[in-house]
Write a protein that holds these residues in place. Structure first.
Motif, PDB file in Angstrom:
ATOM      1  N   SER A 184       0.860  -1.114   0.126  1.00 41.15           N
ATOM      2  CA  SER A 184      -0.079   0.131   0.031  1.00 41.15           C
ATOM      3  C   SER A 184       0.941   1.327  -0.177  1.00 41.15           C
ATOM      4  N   ALA A 185       1.916   1.195   0.756  1.00 40.37           N
ATOM      5  CA  ALA A 185       2.841   2.500   0.977  1.00 40.37           C
ATOM      6  C   ALA A 185       3.367   2.802  -0.598  1.00 40.37           C
ATOM      7  N   VAL A 186       3.897   1.377  -1.142  1.00 41.86           N
ATOM      8  CA  VAL A 186       4.709   1.761  -2.425  1.00 41.86           C
ATOM      9  C   VAL A 186       3.804   2.118  -3.633  1.00 41.86           C
ATOM     10  N   GLY A 187       2.234   1.439  -3.450  1.00 45.11           N
ATOM     11  CA  GLY A 187       1.239   1.765  -4.218  1.00 45.11           C
ATOM     12  C   GLY A 187       1.495   0.888  -5.726  1.00 45.11           C
ATOM     13  N   ILE A 188       2.053  -0.242  -5.716  1.00 47.79           N
ATOM     14  CA  ILE A 188       2.206  -1.091  -6.807  1.00 47.79           C
ATOM     15  C   ILE A 188       1.646  -2.699  -6.454  1.00 47.79           C
ATOM     16  N   GLY A 189       0.544  -2.690  -7.415  1.00 48.18           N
ATOM     17  CA  GLY A 189      -0.010  -3.908  -7.200  1.00 48.18           C
ATOM     18  C   GLY A 189      -1.245  -3.971  -8.380  1.00 48.18           C
ATOM     19  N   ASP A 190      -2.455  -4.890  -8.118  1.00 46.49           N
ATOM     20  CA  ASP A 190      -3.614  -5.040  -9.103  1.00 46.49           C
ATOM     21  C   ASP A 190      -4.423  -4.100  -8.663  1.00 46.49           C
ATOM     22  N   VAL A 191      -4.424  -3.041  -8.978  1.00 48.72           N
ATOM     23  CA  VAL A 191      -5.460  -1.788  -8.347  1.00 48.72           C
ATOM     24  C   VAL A 191      -6.597  -2.022  -9.209  1.00 48.72           C
ATOM     25  N   ILE A 192      -7.819  -2.703  -8.624  1.00 50.87           N
ATOM     26  CA  ILE A 192      -9.125  -2.799  -9.328  1.00 50.87           C
ATOM     27  C   ILE A 192     -10.184  -1.668  -8.981  1.00 50.87           C
ATOM     28  N   PRO A 193     -10.368  -1.030  -9.791  1.00 55.06           N
ATOM     29  CA  PRO A 193     -11.458   0.231  -9.658  1.00 55.06           C
ATOM     30  C   PRO A 193     -12.578  -0.069  -8.890  1.00 55.06           C
ATOM     31  N   ARG A 194     -13.155   0.583  -7.939  1.00 54.54           N
ATOM     32  CA  ARG A 194     -14.451   0.419  -7.312  1.00 54.54           C
ATOM     33  C   ARG A 194     -15.533   0.905  -8.052  1.00 54.54           C
ATOM     34  N   VAL A 195     -16.786   0.472  -7.643  1.00 53.63           N
ATOM     35  CA  VAL A 195     -17.916   0.966  -8.441  1.00 53.63           C
ATOM     36  C   VAL A 195     -19.086   1.492  -7.583  1.00 53.63           C
ATOM     37  N   ALA A 196     -20.146   2.033  -8.012  1.00 58.28           N
ATOM     38  CA  ALA A 196     -21.185   2.380  -7.188  1.00 58.28           C
ATOM     39  C   ALA A 196     -21.931   1.104  -6.904  1.00 58.28           C
ATOM     40  N   ILE A 197     -22.234   1.187  -5.574  1.00 56.85           N
ATOM     41  CA  ILE A 197     -23.029   0.046  -5.141  1.00 56.85           C
ATOM     42  C   ILE A 197     -24.602   0.574  -4.995  1.00 56.85           C
ATOM     43  N   PRO A 198     -25.631   0.113  -5.648  1.00 53.60           N
ATOM     44  CA  PRO A 198     -26.785   0.498  -5.441  1.00 53.60           C
ATOM     45  C   PRO A 198     -27.550   0.368  -4.010  1.00 53.60           C
ATOM     46  N   ALA A 199     -28.742   1.018  -3.533  1.00 56.68           N
ATOM     47  CA  ALA A 199     -29.253   0.596  -2.415  1.00 56.68           C
ATOM     48  C   ALA A 199     -29.875  -0.729  -2.714  1.00 56.68           C
ATOM     49  N   MET A 200     -29.964  -1.569  -1.251  1.00 53.43           N
ATOM     50  CA  MET A 200     -30.321  -2.908  -1.398  1.00 53.43           C
ATOM     51  C   MET A 200     -31.719  -3.205  -1.913  1.00 53.43           C
ATOM     52  N   SER A 201     -32.075  -4.191  -2.340  1.00 49.38           N
ATOM     53  CA  SER A 201     -33.560  -4.479  -2.968  1.00 49.38           C
ATOM     54  C   SER A 201     -33.795  -5.762  -3.152  1.00 49.38           C
ATOM     55  N   TRP A 202     -34.843  -6.219  -3.157  1.00 49.32           N
ATOM     56  CA  TRP A 202     -35.008  -7.410  -3.670  1.00 49.32           C
ATOM     57  C   TRP A 202     -35.001  -7.689  -5.125  1.00 49.32           C
ATOM     58  N   ARG A 203     -35.089  -6.758  -5.835  1.00 47.79           N
ATOM     59  CA  ARG A 203     -34.851  -6.846  -7.356  1.00 47.79           C
ATOM     60  C   ARG A 203     -33.277  -6.885  -7.461  1.00 47.79           C
ATOM     61  N   LEU A 204     -32.492  -6.203  -6.608  1.00 46.98           N
ATOM     62  CA  LEU A 204     -31.072  -6.519  -6.734  1.00 46.98           C
ATOM     63  C   LEU A 204     -30.439  -7.644  -6.216  1.00 46.98           C
ATOM     64  N   VAL A 205     -31.082  -8.154  -5.157  1.00 47.95           N
ATOM     65  CA  VAL A 205     -30.947  -9.656  -4.847  1.00 47.95           C
ATOM     66  C   VAL A 205     -31.064 -10.624  -5.926  1.00 47.95           C
ATOM     67  N   GLY A 206     -32.213 -10.380  -6.716  1.00 53.79           N
ATOM     68  CA  GLY A 206     -32.697 -11.414  -7.780  1.00 53.79           C
ATOM     69  C   GLY A 206     -31.521 -11.475  -9.026  1.00 53.79           C
ATOM     70  N   GLN A 207     -31.157 -10.084  -9.238  1.00 52.68           N
ATOM     71  CA  GLN A 207     -30.240  -9.874 -10.129  1.00 52.68           C
ATOM     72  C   GLN A 207     -28.632 -10.512  -9.808  1.00 52.68           C
ATOM     73  N   CYS A 208     -28.346 -10.601  -8.385  1.00 51.49           N
ATOM     74  CA  CYS A 208     -27.150 -11.135  -7.958  1.00 51.49           C
ATOM     75  C   CYS A 208     -27.245 -12.770  -8.255  1.00 51.49           C
ATOM     76  N   ALA A 209     -28.690 -13.199  -7.915  1.00 49.26           N
ATOM     77  CA  ALA A 209     -28.675 -14.745  -7.978  1.00 49.26           C
ATOM     78  C   ALA A 209     -28.621 -15.127  -9.599  1.00 49.26           C
ATOM     79  N   VAL A 210     -29.029 -14.249 -10.498  1.00 48.97           N
ATOM     80  CA  VAL A 210     -29.044 -14.565 -11.746  1.00 48.97           C
ATOM     81  C   VAL A 210     -27.736 -14.839 -12.054  1.00 48.97           C
ATOM     82  N   ILE A 211     -26.919 -13.530 -11.880  1.00 49.68           N
ATOM     83  CA  ILE A 211     -25.348 -13.552 -12.118  1.00 49.68           C
ATOM     84  C   ILE A 211     -24.653 -14.928 -11.276  1.00 49.68           C
ATOM     85  N   GLY A 212     -25.206 -15.118 -10.250  1.00 46.87           N
ATOM     86  CA  GLY A 212     -24.450 -16.362  -9.609  1.00 46.87           C
ATOM     87  C   GLY A 212     -24.663 -17.556 -10.329  1.00 46.87           C
ATOM     88  N   VAL A 213     -25.934 -17.794 -11.017  1.00 47.78           N
ATOM     89  CA  VAL A 213     -26.138 -19.037 -11.622  1.00 47.78           C
ATOM     90  C   VAL A 213     -25.329 -19.040 -12.944  1.00 47.78           C
TER      91      VAL A 213
END
Length: 418
Positions: free
Chosen positions: A199-228
């Motif tokens: 972390s101090a050196v700053g060299i590694g696989d830096v993967i950018p973060r993304v915006a996380i939507p508010a939790m909802s049943w629709r979002l849970v269903g989307q995660c389940a589809v992606i999981g399958v």
């Protein structure tokens, strides 16, 4: 407290700090060298026509240092499970081999390089410490696998800035071996030392973060589809690599022949279909998936060229390419779910890694450390779905959870017979 060997507690702590420093240094060197090779390929993609020769050169390096030509991460993990020593020559061997593969545009990553280097250096660094079990009751228990496991975890932690996920990954790979699990504090210490240095050196696989939507049943269903989707595609991906590895050795045991065939095939496909951007680790494609600009079938192309590279014996890693495949697959699932592409890509990355590696706890923790703990509920749903939908055997053999289930079934069967 008499059951604890105080001198060994100190020795283990010192070893953990030492391997943390060495593991971080190894990951930094690996990142710099692979970065130069990948930049050279991007600047001059016709280097892919040299891929057959570069593949042969990497095998010649292994042969010169008396390393098995078919050495994979699965076999390194097997050495740890069996408490066998990992050659110190594997560290420079995988470093050179990975750089040569990526220079020629093979779809491999550097993460297996970090794991191999860490295991190799772990055994080497442990020698002067003369490590023994901390618990006196375990006197005489071999520590070779534990030292290599600490090295793997430290190097991986530095590469992804994920100490908790890295420690759990090695624990799951080692199938919670007693001599590794009992020394979890020193394993974690090594991971955090490596993490802080990286972390101090700053060299590694830096993967950018993304915006996380508010939790909802629709979002849970989307995660389940992606999981399958990730469970099914991840299983097919692993089976394709395994089929290639088994059948190439079955029909011709010359690894030199197969890397030439693989190099020519990858170069031909790249030229015919314009797949230049699919070579290398896939960091560019991963960034596109996370910012929502990837194409729907990019995951299939990346999976194909990765199967050819790994199945036809090119040196390099499987983790970043599978991160990329999972992210691209997750983003493409928005055609069915209508969800946010960036968030779906992050969920796909975690779910695909869980299905591929058969290490669900590590996948969950790494996802939280990379993308933030706010996404923990989404990753939990995706992993809970993708893991059972995946095959029982992953990239590193049967996972600890499958073995535990088999043992439980055998125990139940014996109980019924009685």
């Amino acid at each position: 407290m008499r059951s604890i060997n105080g001198a060994q507690v100190v020795a283990h702590a010192l070893f953990a700090v030492a391997i943390g420093v060495v593991g971080a240094a190894a990951s930094v060197v690996l990142c710099l060298c692979v970065g130069v090779a990948y930049d050279a390929y991007l600047a001059c993609w016709p280097l892919i026509f040299a891929l057959p020769l570069l593949g042969v050169a990497s095998l010649l390096v292994y042969r010169a240092w008396h390393l098995p030509l078919d050495m994979t991460t699965h076999k390194v993990v097997g050495l740890i499970r069996a408490d066998r020593e990992v050659s110190p020559w594997l560290a420079p061997g995988i470093l050179i081999g990975t750089c040569l593969s990526i220079l020629g545009g093979a779809s491999v990553g550097k993460e297996a390089g970090a794991l191999h280097m860490g295991a190799s250096l772990g055994d080497l660094v442990a020698r002067p410490f003369k490590l023994k079990p901390v618990h006196r009751a375990d006197e005489g228990e071999p520590m070779t696998g534990y030292a290599a496991a600490c090295g793997m975890a430290a190097a991986f932690s530095a590469l992804f800035f994920a100490p908790l996920g890295s420690a759990m990954f090695v624990l799951e790979l080692a199938r919670f071996k007693k001599n590794v699990a009992r020394h979890l504090p020193s394993l974690l210490l090594g991971c955090f030392v490596a993490f802080l240095i990286a972390s101090a050196v700053g060299i590694g696989d830096v993967i950018p973060r993304v915006a996380i939507p508010a939790m909802s049943w629709r979002l849970v269903g989307q995660c389940a589809v992606i999981g399958v989707a990730c469970g099914v595609v991840g299983t097919l991906f692993i089976k394709a690599i395994d089929w290639l590895e088994r059948n190439t050795v079955r029909y011709c045991r010359s690894y030199y022949f197969w890397v030439v065939v693989g190099g020519l095939l990858i170069a031909g496909l790249t030229l015919a279909f314009g797949w230049q951007e699919f070579g290398g680790t896939g960091g560019n494609l991963l960034a596109r998936a996370l910012d929502g600009t990837s194409a729907d079938l990019d995951f299939a192309v990346k999976a194909l060229v990765t199967v050819l590279a790994l199945g036809l014996w090119f040196k390099g890693g499987e983790i970043m390419p599978t991160f990329t495949i999972g992210a691209l697959l997750g983003a493409s699932c928005t055609v069915m779910t209508g969800g946010d592409p960036g968030c779906s890509a992050a969920v796909g990355l975690v779910a695909f890694f869980a299905a591929m590696s058969r290490c669900p706890l590590a996948a969950f923790l790494m996802g939280c450390e990379i993308f933030g703990w706010a996404a923990a509920p989404l990753f939990a749903v995706a992993v809970a779905v993708s893991f059972p939908f995946g095959g029982g055997v992953g990239m590193y053999g049967r996972g600890a959870w499958q073995l535990a289930q088999r043992a439980w079934r055998r125990r139940g069967a014996l109980g019924r017979r009685r």
